[in-house]
Design a protein around this motif. Structure first.
Motif, PDB file in Angstrom:
ATOM      1  N   ASN A 173      -0.327   5.917  16.995  1.00  0.00           N
ATOM      2  CA  ASN A 173       0.020   4.899  17.991  1.00  0.00           C
ATOM      3  C   ASN A 173      -0.087   3.508  17.389  1.00  0.00           C
ATOM      4  OD1 ASN A 173      -1.358   7.317  19.534  1.00  0.00           O
ATOM      5  ND2 ASN A 173      -0.016   6.305  21.024  1.00  0.00           N
ATOM      6  N   LEU A 174      -1.023   3.343  16.457  1.00  0.00           N
ATOM      7  CA  LEU A 174      -1.246   2.040  15.831  1.00  0.00           C
ATOM      8  C   LEU A 174      -1.652   2.235  14.379  1.00  0.00           C
ATOM      9  CD1 LEU A 174      -1.721  -1.073  15.920  1.00  0.00           C
ATOM     10  CD2 LEU A 174      -4.054  -0.573  16.677  1.00  0.00           C
ATOM     11  N   VAL A 175      -0.987   1.509  13.480  1.00  0.00           N
ATOM     12  CA  VAL A 175      -1.368   1.462  12.070  1.00  0.00           C
ATOM     13  C   VAL A 175      -2.058   0.122  11.825  1.00  0.00           C
ATOM     14  CG1 VAL A 175      -0.573   1.463   9.679  1.00  0.00           C
ATOM     15  CG2 VAL A 175       0.579   2.904  11.384  1.00  0.00           C
ATOM     16  N   ILE A 176      -3.300   0.179  11.357  1.00  0.00           N
ATOM     17  CA  ILE A 176      -4.076  -1.027  11.063  1.00  0.00           C
ATOM     18  C   ILE A 176      -4.086  -1.222   9.551  1.00  0.00           C
ATOM     19  CG2 ILE A 176      -6.357  -2.118  11.216  1.00  0.00           C
ATOM     20  CD1 ILE A 176      -6.824  -0.339  13.718  1.00  0.00           C
ATOM     21  N   VAL A 177      -3.650  -2.402   9.105  1.00  0.00           N
ATOM     22  CA  VAL A 177      -3.583  -2.707   7.676  1.00  0.00           C
ATOM     23  C   VAL A 177      -4.632  -3.769   7.359  1.00  0.00           C
ATOM     24  CG1 VAL A 177      -2.127  -3.434   5.760  1.00  0.00           C
ATOM     25  CG2 VAL A 177      -1.104  -2.228   7.715  1.00  0.00           C
ATOM     26  N   PRO A 178      -5.795  -3.372   6.812  1.00  0.00           N
ATOM     27  CA  PRO A 178      -6.822  -4.356   6.458  1.00  0.00           C
ATOM     28  C   PRO A 178      -6.428  -5.121   5.196  1.00  0.00           C
ATOM     29  CG  PRO A 178      -7.730  -2.126   6.694  1.00  0.00           C
ATOM     30  CD  PRO A 178      -6.249  -2.009   6.565  1.00  0.00           C
ATOM     31  N   THR A 179      -6.900  -6.349   5.084  1.00  0.00           N
ATOM     32  CA  THR A 179      -6.651  -7.136   3.883  1.00  0.00           C
ATOM     33  C   THR A 179      -7.803  -8.094   3.632  1.00  0.00           C
ATOM     34  OG1 THR A 179      -5.137  -8.686   2.796  1.00  0.00           O
ATOM     35  CG2 THR A 179      -5.375  -8.913   5.176  1.00  0.00           C
ATOM     36  N   GLY A 180      -8.081  -8.336   2.343  1.00  0.00           N
ATOM     37  CA  GLY A 180      -8.986  -9.412   1.978  1.00  0.00           C
ATOM     38  C   GLY A 180      -8.244 -10.735   2.034  1.00  0.00           C
ATOM     39  N   THR A 181      -8.868 -11.789   1.528  1.00  0.00           N
ATOM     40  CA  THR A 181      -8.273 -13.119   1.676  1.00  0.00           C
ATOM     41  C   THR A 181      -7.814 -13.738   0.360  1.00  0.00           C
ATOM     42  OG1 THR A 181     -10.468 -14.157   1.533  1.00  0.00           O
ATOM     43  CG2 THR A 181      -9.652 -13.579   3.732  1.00  0.00           C
ATOM     44  N   SER A 182      -7.987 -13.059  -0.756  1.00  0.00           N
ATOM     45  CA  SER A 182      -7.509 -13.615  -2.022  1.00  0.00           C
ATOM     46  C   SER A 182      -5.992 -13.508  -2.094  1.00  0.00           C
ATOM     47  CB  SER A 182      -8.131 -12.874  -3.203  1.00  0.00           C
ATOM     48  OG  SER A 182      -7.590 -11.562  -3.298  1.00  0.00           O
ATOM     49  N   ASN A 183      -5.392 -14.257  -3.009  1.00  0.00           N
ATOM     50  CA  ASN A 183      -3.945 -14.171  -3.180  1.00  0.00           C
ATOM     51  C   ASN A 183      -3.510 -12.754  -3.522  1.00  0.00           C
ATOM     52  OD1 ASN A 183      -2.853 -16.725  -2.625  1.00  0.00           O
ATOM     53  ND2 ASN A 183      -3.568 -17.543  -4.575  1.00  0.00           N
ATOM     54  N   LEU A 184      -4.288 -12.072  -4.382  1.00  0.00           N
ATOM     55  CA  LEU A 184      -3.962 -10.699  -4.757  1.00  0.00           C
ATOM     56  C   LEU A 184      -3.995  -9.790  -3.539  1.00  0.00           C
ATOM     57  CD1 LEU A 184      -3.365  -8.520  -6.844  1.00  0.00           C
ATOM     58  CD2 LEU A 184      -5.836  -8.347  -7.271  1.00  0.00           C
ATOM     59  N   ASP A 185      -5.064  -9.908  -2.726  1.00  0.00           N
ATOM     60  CA  ASP A 185      -5.183  -9.092  -1.518  1.00  0.00           C
ATOM     61  C   ASP A 185      -3.993  -9.315  -0.592  1.00  0.00           C
ATOM     62  OD1 ASP A 185      -7.683  -7.843  -2.020  1.00  0.00           O
ATOM     63  OD2 ASP A 185      -8.727  -9.671  -1.458  1.00  0.00           O
ATOM     64  N   LEU A 186      -3.683 -10.587  -0.344  1.00  0.00           N
ATOM     65  CA  LEU A 186      -2.626 -10.920   0.603  1.00  0.00           C
ATOM     66  C   LEU A 186      -1.254 -10.485   0.102  1.00  0.00           C
ATOM     67  CD1 LEU A 186      -4.000 -14.421   1.628  1.00  0.00           C
ATOM     68  CD2 LEU A 186      -3.907 -12.389   3.080  1.00  0.00           C
ATOM     69  N   ASN A 187      -1.021 -10.625  -1.192  1.00  0.00           N
ATOM     70  CA  ASN A 187       0.259 -10.188  -1.751  1.00  0.00           C
ATOM     71  C   ASN A 187       0.424  -8.671  -1.662  1.00  0.00           C
ATOM     72  OD1 ASN A 187       1.124 -12.780  -2.404  1.00  0.00           O
ATOM     73  ND2 ASN A 187       0.255 -12.716  -4.476  1.00  0.00           N
ATOM     74  N   LYS A 188      -0.673  -7.936  -1.917  1.00  0.00           N
ATOM     75  CA  LYS A 188      -0.633  -6.481  -1.799  1.00  0.00           C
ATOM     76  C   LYS A 188      -0.370  -6.070  -0.347  1.00  0.00           C
ATOM     77  CE  LYS A 188      -1.618  -4.817  -5.985  1.00  0.00           C
ATOM     78  NZ  LYS A 188      -0.772  -3.827  -6.684  1.00  0.00           N
ATOM     79  N   MET A 189      -1.023  -6.793   0.576  1.00  0.00           N
ATOM     80  CA  MET A 189      -0.822  -6.492   1.998  1.00  0.00           C
ATOM     81  C   MET A 189       0.633  -6.704   2.398  1.00  0.00           C
ATOM     82  SD  MET A 189      -0.272  -8.217   5.063  1.00  0.00           S
ATOM     83  CE  MET A 189      -0.960  -9.859   4.816  1.00  0.00           C
ATOM     84  N   ILE A 190       1.232  -7.814   1.955  1.00  0.00           N
ATOM     85  CA  ILE A 190       2.620  -8.113   2.287  1.00  0.00           C
ATOM     86  C   ILE A 190       3.549  -7.037   1.714  1.00  0.00           C
ATOM     87  CG2 ILE A 190       4.514  -9.737   1.871  1.00  0.00           C
ATOM     88  CD1 ILE A 190       2.361 -11.976   1.931  1.00  0.00           C
ATOM     89  N   ALA A 191       3.271  -6.622   0.478  1.00  0.00           N
ATOM     90  CA  ALA A 191       4.095  -5.600  -0.173  1.00  0.00           C
ATOM     91  C   ALA A 191       4.014  -4.265   0.565  1.00  0.00           C
ATOM     92  CB  ALA A 191       3.654  -5.426  -1.622  1.00  0.00           C
ATOM     93  N   TYR A 192       2.910  -4.031   1.260  1.00  0.00           N
ATOM     94  CA  TYR A 192       2.739  -2.800   2.042  1.00  0.00           C
ATOM     95  C   TYR A 192       3.342  -2.943   3.442  1.00  0.00           C
ATOM     96  CZ  TYR A 192       0.456   1.230   4.195  1.00  0.00           C
ATOM     97  OH  TYR A 192       0.222   2.420   4.844  1.00  0.00           O
ATOM     98  N   ALA A 193       3.065  -4.064   4.094  1.00  0.00           N
ATOM     99  CA  ALA A 193       3.428  -4.223   5.500  1.00  0.00           C
ATOM    100  C   ALA A 193       4.932  -4.371   5.718  1.00  0.00           C
ATOM    101  CB  ALA A 193       2.690  -5.419   6.101  1.00  0.00           C
ATOM    102  N   GLN A 194       5.615  -5.021   4.790  1.00  0.00           N
ATOM    103  CA  GLN A 194       7.056  -5.231   4.983  1.00  0.00           C
ATOM    104  C   GLN A 194       7.845  -3.923   5.036  1.00  0.00           C
ATOM    105  OE1 GLN A 194       7.907  -8.205   1.942  1.00  0.00           O
ATOM    106  NE2 GLN A 194       7.835  -9.848   3.460  1.00  0.00           N
ATOM    107  N   PRO A 195       7.679  -3.002   4.067  1.00  0.00           N
ATOM    108  CA  PRO A 195       8.398  -1.720   4.197  1.00  0.00           C
ATOM    109  C   PRO A 195       7.896  -0.873   5.370  1.00  0.00           C
ATOM    110  CG  PRO A 195       6.982  -1.712   2.256  1.00  0.00           C
ATOM    111  CD  PRO A 195       7.005  -3.115   2.756  1.00  0.00           C
ATOM    112  N   LEU A 196       6.617  -1.047   5.736  1.00  0.00           N
ATOM    113  CA  LEU A 196       6.098  -0.348   6.916  1.00  0.00           C
ATOM    114  C   LEU A 196       6.872  -0.771   8.162  1.00  0.00           C
ATOM    115  CD1 LEU A 196       4.012   1.354   8.521  1.00  0.00           C
ATOM    116  CD2 LEU A 196       2.525  -0.677   8.517  1.00  0.00           C
TER     117      LEU A 196
END
Length: 327
Positions: A204-227
């Motif tokens: 029902n819900l996918v939760i995508v955790p992320t840290g706050t460094s540039n690396l963390d945020l870039n990895k999160m974006i790379a995951y969340a966009q295709p999701l």
């Protein structure tokens, strides 16, 4: 894995289910917890949404924690969220699909420590009921089932959810280093060994955790966009089980510093759905996943302040679950 095998795995080592075994232990904890934190409304909301899911979709609600990068706080936030929901008196099942088995290891190890402390108190003539009342805050009712990524598929998840044995199923998903399925290729739908596709399809819900460094945020974006594209494709093609929602959870956030600024910049620049509350970096929260000692997130003044963020997060989780049922 058939239903008998599932039941055997969940109840392994217990005379009855973990929920029934513990309901008579520390009976005053749940009402005291609800009163102390003023969460009666949240409890009623969880009960209402869970009932709606069963009545309209014939299954228990499912949320999943998914991340591309280690150290994002996936397992810790997963533990804290499901522990809070369990502390409200709901049956929670953890499906640990991460080969590191971090989530289930914490649940199992802490349960052993609690049982040892209870036995020690009993031998010393201490009122075991008092020990149970206190320790239930540390490790409430949570069943867990370890599932290998190679056999994890939508049929398995749906089969568990349709049994309606629990009020919530929480999936801790495998990291991408051992799972290349997070390119979210819709042609892989229904294939075993694709944990990220399976969780996005069944949750029902996918939760995508992320840290706050540039690396963390870039990895999160790379995951969340295709999701996002994958979820949109499911809906467009009429293949959705429910209208799966997603939300980004900012973890390990400092009170000040460059990380906080990078986080705020990312929120402004990238139009994702974020949780309103972030999870602060905290030794208290980190200790909540210790396998060597028992600490509690919910019985001290400092811990109470920290838990307020999770209470708000759980409220939004159930807003999104309800939205997934209506869309």
């Amino acid at each position: 894995m058939d239903s008998l095998e599932l039941d055997a795995n969940i109840a392994a080592g217990y005379e009855t289910s973990v929920y029934d075994l513990k309901m008579h232990m520390g009976e005053t904890f749940i009402p005291n917890f609800i009163k102390e934190f003023g969460v009666e409304e949240l409890k009623n909301k969880i009960a209402s949404v869970s009932k709606k899911s069963i009545e309209e979709h014939g299954r228990t609600p499912i949320i999943s924690f998914c991340s591309e990068k280690g150290g994002s706080g996936k397992t810790t936030s997963c533990l804290c969220v499901r522990r809070l929901i369990a502390n409200l008196g709901f049956r929670v099942l953890l499906l640990d699909v991460d080969p590191t088995k971090g989530s289930s290891a914490v649940v199992q190890a802490r349960r052993v420590l609690i049982n040892a402390e209870i036995e020690n108190a009993d031998q010393q003539g201490v009122d075991v009921q008092n020990v149970l009342d206190f320790k239930r805050a540390s490790e409430p009712v949570i069943d867990c089932l370890e599932v290998s990524p190679s056999v994890f598929n939508a049929t398995l998840v749906q089969g568990i959810a349709e049994k309606q044995q629990f009020d919530l199923i929480v999936i801790d998903t495998a990291g991408l280093k051992i799972d290349a399925s997070a390119n979210f290729d819709i042609r892989q739908l229904g294939v075993s060994g694709k944990p990220h596709i399976t969780t996005a399809y069944t949750s029902n819900l996918v939760i995508v955790p992320t840290g706050t460094s540039n690396l963390d945020l870039n990895k999160m974006i790379a995951y969340a966009q295709p999701l996002m594209v994958f979820l949109g494709s499911l809906k467009y093609m009429g293949k959705s089980i429910v209208s799966t929602q997603y939300r980004i959870l900012a973890n390990r956030v400092e009170k000040s510093g460059s990380g906080l600024k990078e986080l705020e910049d990312a929120k402004d620049e990238v139009q994702f759905r974020w949780f309103d509350n972030s999870v602060r970096r905290s030794e208290k929260i980190a200790a909540n996943t210790s396998t060597k000692q028992i600490t509690t997130l919910y019985t001290t003044k400092v811990a109470k302040q920290l838990s307020e963020a999770f209470i708000e997060i759980v409220g939004q989780i159930y807003d999104d679950i309800e939205l997934s049922l209506e869309s």
